[in-house]
Every structure is written in C-alpha cells, then in structure tokens.
Scaffold this motif. Structure first.
Motif, PDB file in Angstrom:
ATOM      1  N   THR A  72      44.668  36.426  47.407  1.00 49.04           N
ATOM      2  CA  THR A  72      45.488  37.469  48.025  1.00 49.04           C
ATOM      3  C   THR A  72      46.682  37.792  47.147  1.00 49.04           C
ATOM      4  O   THR A  72      47.011  38.957  46.926  1.00 49.04           O
ATOM      5  CB  THR A  72      45.962  37.009  49.416  1.00 49.04           C
ATOM      6  OG1 THR A  72      44.820  36.696  50.218  1.00 49.04           O
ATOM      7  CG2 THR A  72      46.767  38.095  50.106  1.00 49.04           C
ATOM      8  N   ALA A  73      47.326  36.753  46.635  1.00 44.08           N
ATOM      9  CA  ALA A  73      48.478  36.971  45.753  1.00 44.08           C
ATOM     10  C   ALA A  73      48.083  37.725  44.494  1.00 44.08           C
ATOM     11  O   ALA A  73      48.872  38.502  43.948  1.00 44.08           O
ATOM     12  CB  ALA A  73      49.112  35.628  45.392  1.00 44.08           C
TER      13      ALA A  73
ATOM     14  N   ASP B 182      40.204  29.754  46.908  1.00 42.12           N
ATOM     15  CA  ASP B 182      41.635  29.717  47.215  1.00 42.12           C
ATOM     16  C   ASP B 182      42.033  31.121  47.677  1.00 42.12           C
ATOM     17  O   ASP B 182      42.425  31.974  46.876  1.00 42.12           O
ATOM     18  CB  ASP B 182      42.430  29.303  45.975  1.00 42.12           C
ATOM     19  CG  ASP B 182      43.904  29.049  46.279  1.00 42.12           C
ATOM     20  OD1 ASP B 182      44.416  29.652  47.240  1.00 42.12           O
ATOM     21  OD2 ASP B 182      44.538  28.276  45.547  1.00 42.12           O
TER      22      ASP B 182
ATOM     23  N   GLU C 123      44.487  32.196  49.502  1.00 45.72           N
ATOM     24  CA  GLU C 123      45.903  32.538  49.337  1.00 45.72           C
ATOM     25  C   GLU C 123      46.185  33.001  47.918  1.00 45.72           C
ATOM     26  O   GLU C 123      46.885  34.001  47.698  1.00 45.72           O
ATOM     27  CB  GLU C 123      46.767  31.339  49.694  1.00 45.72           C
ATOM     28  CG  GLU C 123      48.257  31.620  49.650  1.00 45.72           C
ATOM     29  CD  GLU C 123      49.096  30.441  50.103  1.00 45.72           C
ATOM     30  OE1 GLU C 123      50.326  30.474  49.876  1.00 45.72           O
ATOM     31  OE2 GLU C 123      48.526  29.494  50.679  1.00 45.72           O
TER      32      GLU C 123
ATOM     33  N   ASN D 299      41.015  38.877  53.769  1.00 41.33           N
ATOM     34  CA  ASN D 299      42.427  38.916  53.386  1.00 41.33           C
ATOM     35  C   ASN D 299      42.978  40.313  53.181  1.00 41.33           C
ATOM     36  O   ASN D 299      44.021  40.468  52.551  1.00 41.33           O
ATOM     37  CB  ASN D 299      42.644  38.091  52.111  1.00 41.33           C
ATOM     38  CG  ASN D 299      41.878  38.653  50.920  1.00 41.33           C
ATOM     39  OD1 ASN D 299      40.945  39.438  51.073  1.00 41.33           O
ATOM     40  ND2 ASN D 299      42.277  38.253  49.725  1.00 41.33           N
TER      41      ASN D 299
END
Length: 524
Positions: free
Chosen positions: A84-85, A79, A81, A312
């Motif tokens: 990155t978060a 995952d 995303e 990322n």
C-alpha cells in the motif's frame, strides 16, 4: 503492453488468459528470493500463489509494479502494508475455492462418521476388523456450523441434502438470511449443547481465536464430532486431544493446524482423529478457477484500471483520489468503531452523507465503511466484496445523500439496526482533513481517534470518572485523552490510552456495575 510475472505454479490457463487479453506474461515458478529480486523490476504485475513471499525488499526492487494478484484467499505471504505504501494494488480471489472447501468439510464429516481412514488402514494391513469400526449415520443428526458465510452456507446446503438438521452461530447472519438458506440461527452455547457434529467456517480473529477449548468442549454433547477446515488457531489442539482421550469428543477431522506445515502435532496418533494437509482448496476445478480469476482481474486492472477484489484500495479515479482521501480515513474509523462494538447480527445499514461529502463519489466511501464494519467477523473482506458479503448475509444497505449542510459543513453518519436495537455514529472533518467523531448513539461529543481507544457506555452519575481513572491508573494504563458526552442520564466515554488494555482490566471496568453498561477496547 503490460508485463506480468507468474512466479508460482498455477494452471496454464492463467498465462493463456493474460495473452488473450493482450498482456505479456512470463512463467517462472520456483524462483529463489535472489532471482526474484533481480528480475521483478521488469514487471507491471506479479501473479502468485502461496510460495512467493512478497516482502518489503521485493517491493522496493519493483518501482514499476502496479498490481499483485494472489490466486487464492490468504495473503499472509504479501506485505500488504508495504504494498500500500508503495502504491501497489493487492488482489485476491476470495470465492474461487468456496465449493471445494465446503465439499472437503462434508467429505471429512462422512469419513469421521464411518471411520473410513482407520478402516482402510486396518483392511490393507490384512486385519478385516469388521466389528471394530461401528460408525454412525448422519441422517437426522444435528450439524452445528460456526460461521455461516459463503463457505458455511454451502456446507449447510450439502448437509441438508443428507437430511441433517442444520443450526448455525454467526453474529452477522440475520434471521431472514438464516430462513432463506434453511438453517436455524442459534447462539454459540446452544449450538454446543445441541450439535452432534460441529463444523468450523469462521475466519481467525481476536473474537474467534481458540473458540473451541476445554471450556466450550465441556458445554458440548458427549460423543460430539468436530470438523475444522477453516483456520488453524480456532481450536486449542491440546484441549481437543484431552477431550478425545477422555471420550468426551468421539472424533475430530482436522485440515488446518496452528503451525503449518504440521510435521508433528499433539493430535497425531490419536486413533479417533482424521488429518489432511490443508487440502480445502486442493481440487483441479478450484485451481483452475482461482488462476482464471486472478488473470482476469489483473488484466482488467492493467488494461482498463478496473479494480476487483482489492485488499488495499477502492475504486477511485486519479482525479477523485486527493479529495476522497481524508473521507476514506474517516469512513475506515467510523466503520471500524461500529464493527468492534456490535454484539448482535446486523439487519440494516444506513449511511448518510450530508453537506460537501454528498457532492463527491461516495461509492468507495460506502465500500470502505462496510469493509471496516464487517472485517472483524469475516475473512478477506475488502472494499470491492464488502457489499456482496453484506448482501449474502441478508444485510440491507441504504445510502442517503443530502447536499444541504447541517450542524457541520460536511458529515458522514452510520446507522446500524441489529436484532438488539439501533446503533449510530457520526463524524466530520476538522480543518479539511482531520477525522473526528461528533456523535455516538445520538449523544453529542467531539473526539479524535487514536491507535488504542476505550469506548464505555455508562450512566451519567457522580464518581464515575474518578473511579475509572483510579482503576486504570492502578493497572498502569495511561490515559492520553478523555472525551465525554451525555444526555438524559446516559453517557458515552471515548478514551485514548497509550497501549492495548489487558482483558483483565476490561473485566474490572465492566465490573463497575453502578456505572458501566458496556466497555470495548478498540484499535484503529
């Protein structure tokens, strides 16, 4: 000492490399998700292949995790995303299995030409059907390559060694690069019409999905042979099966499928089909290469802060990050706009920084621009490998700085020269951190980026806005903002809408022939 977990089976040289570099490593392949959740909090790095699923809850259980290294290309099991978060760098090894995949495509082509698997099964069954398996030579045949990037160019080289004529269709392959690698660049329809063999080497994108279907097969030579060692979803499997049954396609060699693992498939049982279980990267050398590369990259990151093949993040220091963050967002949007609206191959990219931004470290900004310019046509493009991929495609990249402010205190402009002419887009930051487009193809306008946008190049004539508004309204497409710029009888419209615009509606907009020159649906 940094600590890394290897949670999938990979070459023991990976663990050895970590230890040699001074990184503590544990090898625990085959962990259940519950077991991974229990121990992942102890580690700074996680080295994986395709088995381990790095989901949001795994990341939440690993507050100290700094880097995930995927030994291979695809990161569908990560995952990104969520990573990155969480501030976790995700790396892959995009070039470690290029030769292996290319060689598999050549092997599949040869097996297809001489019906080797079918002849083997028949012979081992004691039939000795010598006259049944009449093959064809590949010498002097035309191989059409769809997607002539890293792997495709290796296939071209090997095919040339077999004395084949090689043609290629790739919107990002320049004529100069095509000449350099000895292939003839053609459009897709010409490739379909001329090729005796067609080999797919393109990523799966919205533009390439179902690139081989009933309509395109109808454009091909009778007796064409198709090889797909790239991605499932490039071929409409039902359409290929029908063409094989009808004799339009003489044979197909398929390594990848729409649904994997492919325990059953419409192509199975067809006598002219050869299938393998996604073996493109399955050689000893490839497995060693990707294992060594991921260990080196993760060690560099954990020990020195160096970033290679990150999906990322850019190469940015802690001091630079706060100042560059809004510019990185602007660069993503400018590159993404251009990448989604180009319709021919790129020859030159010029990135111009003016004013305040020209005083910063612009290298990561250029990488982000290239990444988002190229990612809609290429697989596994990131901030680090985008310049290399551009160079491999024969794309000349120029970076310019001018610290003197112009119309704006800070501005980034992207100019792209294609085989069909030059394109340009410029942007700035409002209020210090709010990206805005300020010009498109020398036409001035001020526009904010939304998630779903329509870009229309149109003639500056009365009635256009009304006709367009009625058309979108009748189709249930709600307009959020409408930005218009015009100059010398031409205009550009940049429109935010509340959701994706259906293909049928885009065709209707393009059908406004008295006004519309071209239309693109964009996502940011």
């Amino acid at each position: 000492m940094p600590k890394v977990l290897i949670s999938d089976k990979m070459s023991p040289l990976a663990a050895e490399t970590f230890r040699q570099r001074g990184v503590q490593v544990d090898e625990r392949p085959g962990l259940s998700k519950e077991e991974l959740l229990e121990i992942i909090g102890e580690y700074d790095g996680l080295a994986i292949r395709s088995a381990t699923k790095v989901t949001a809850d795994v990341l939440a259980a690993a507050p100290g995790l700094k880097v995930i290294g995927r030994a291979g290309i695809g990161v569908d099991n990560v995952d990104v995303e969520a990573a990155t978060a969480a501030g976790v760098c995700v790396m892959n090894t995009p070039f470690g299995n290029s030769i292996t995949t290319a060689e598999h495509a050549i092997a599949m082509m040869m097996a297809l030409a001489r019906q080797i698997p079918q002849a083997d099964r028949s012979t081992q069954a004691g039939k000795w059907e010598k006259s049944k398996f009449m093959g064809v030579e590949v010498t002097a045949k035309t191989l059409g390559i769809i997607g002539c990037g890293n792997i495709g160019s290796i296939v071209a080289s090997r095919a040339q060694g077999l004395r084949m004529r090689v043609i290629a269709a790739d919107p990002y392959l320049s004529v100069e690069r095509a000449k350099e690698i000895g292939v003839e660049k053609v459009e897709l329809d010409e490739l379909y019409a001329r090729s005796d063999f067609i080999s797919l080497h393109t990523p799966l994108t919205d533009q390439t999905r179902n690139i081989i279907d009933a309509a395109t097969i109808a454009k091909m030579k009778d007796g064409v042979r198709i090889i797909n060692c790239a991605r499932g979803g490039l071929v409409v499997e039902e359409d290929l099966r029908k063409a094989l049954d009808d004799g339009k396609v003489a044979g197909a060699a398929i390594d990848v499928f729409l649904k994997e693992p492919a325990k059953e498939n419409v192509l199975f049982g067809q006598p002219d089909v050869i299938t393998t279980p996604h073996l493109g990267a399955s050689t000893t050398e490839a497995q060693v290469n990707v294992a060594l590369q991921v260990a080196e990259q993760m060690s560099d990151f954990l020990l020195d802060g160096a970033v290679s093949n990150a999906l990322n993040m850019a190469s940015v220091t802690a001091e630079e990050a706060p100042r560059l963050r809004p510019y990185i967002k602007l660069a993503e949007q400018l590159g993404g706009f251009m990448g989604q609206t180009l319709q021919s191959s790129i020859k030159t990219v010029r990135i111009a920084y003016q004013g305040r931004v020209a005083k910063l470290n612009v290298k990561p900004l250029s990488a982000v621009l290239l990444q988002n310019l190229l990612k809609h046509q290429m697989d596994s493009v990131n901030m680090v490998n985008a310049p290399v991929l551009a160079q491999d495609r024969g794309i000349h990249v120029v970076e310019e700085r001018d610290e003197t402010p112009g119309n704006y205190q800070t501005a980034i402009r992207l100019f792209v020269e294609t085989e069909n002419g030059a394109r340009g887009i410029g942007g700035t930051l409002f209020a210090g951190d709010m990206p805005r487009i300020v010009e498109i193809d020398t036409i001035s306008l001020e526009a904010e980026f939304g998630e779903n946008m329509l870009f229309i190049r149109n003639l500056d004539k009365p009635g256009f806005i009304g006709r367009l508004g009625m058309l979108l309204g009748d189709a249930g497409v709600n307009i959020g903002t409408f930005h218009l710029g015009r100059a010398n009888g031409n205009a550009v419209s940049f429109i935010e809408v509340d959701g994706p615009v259906p293909e049928a509606v885009l065709k209707q907009v393009a059908g406004l022939k008295d006004y519309v020159q071209r239309v693109h649906a964009l996502r940011f």
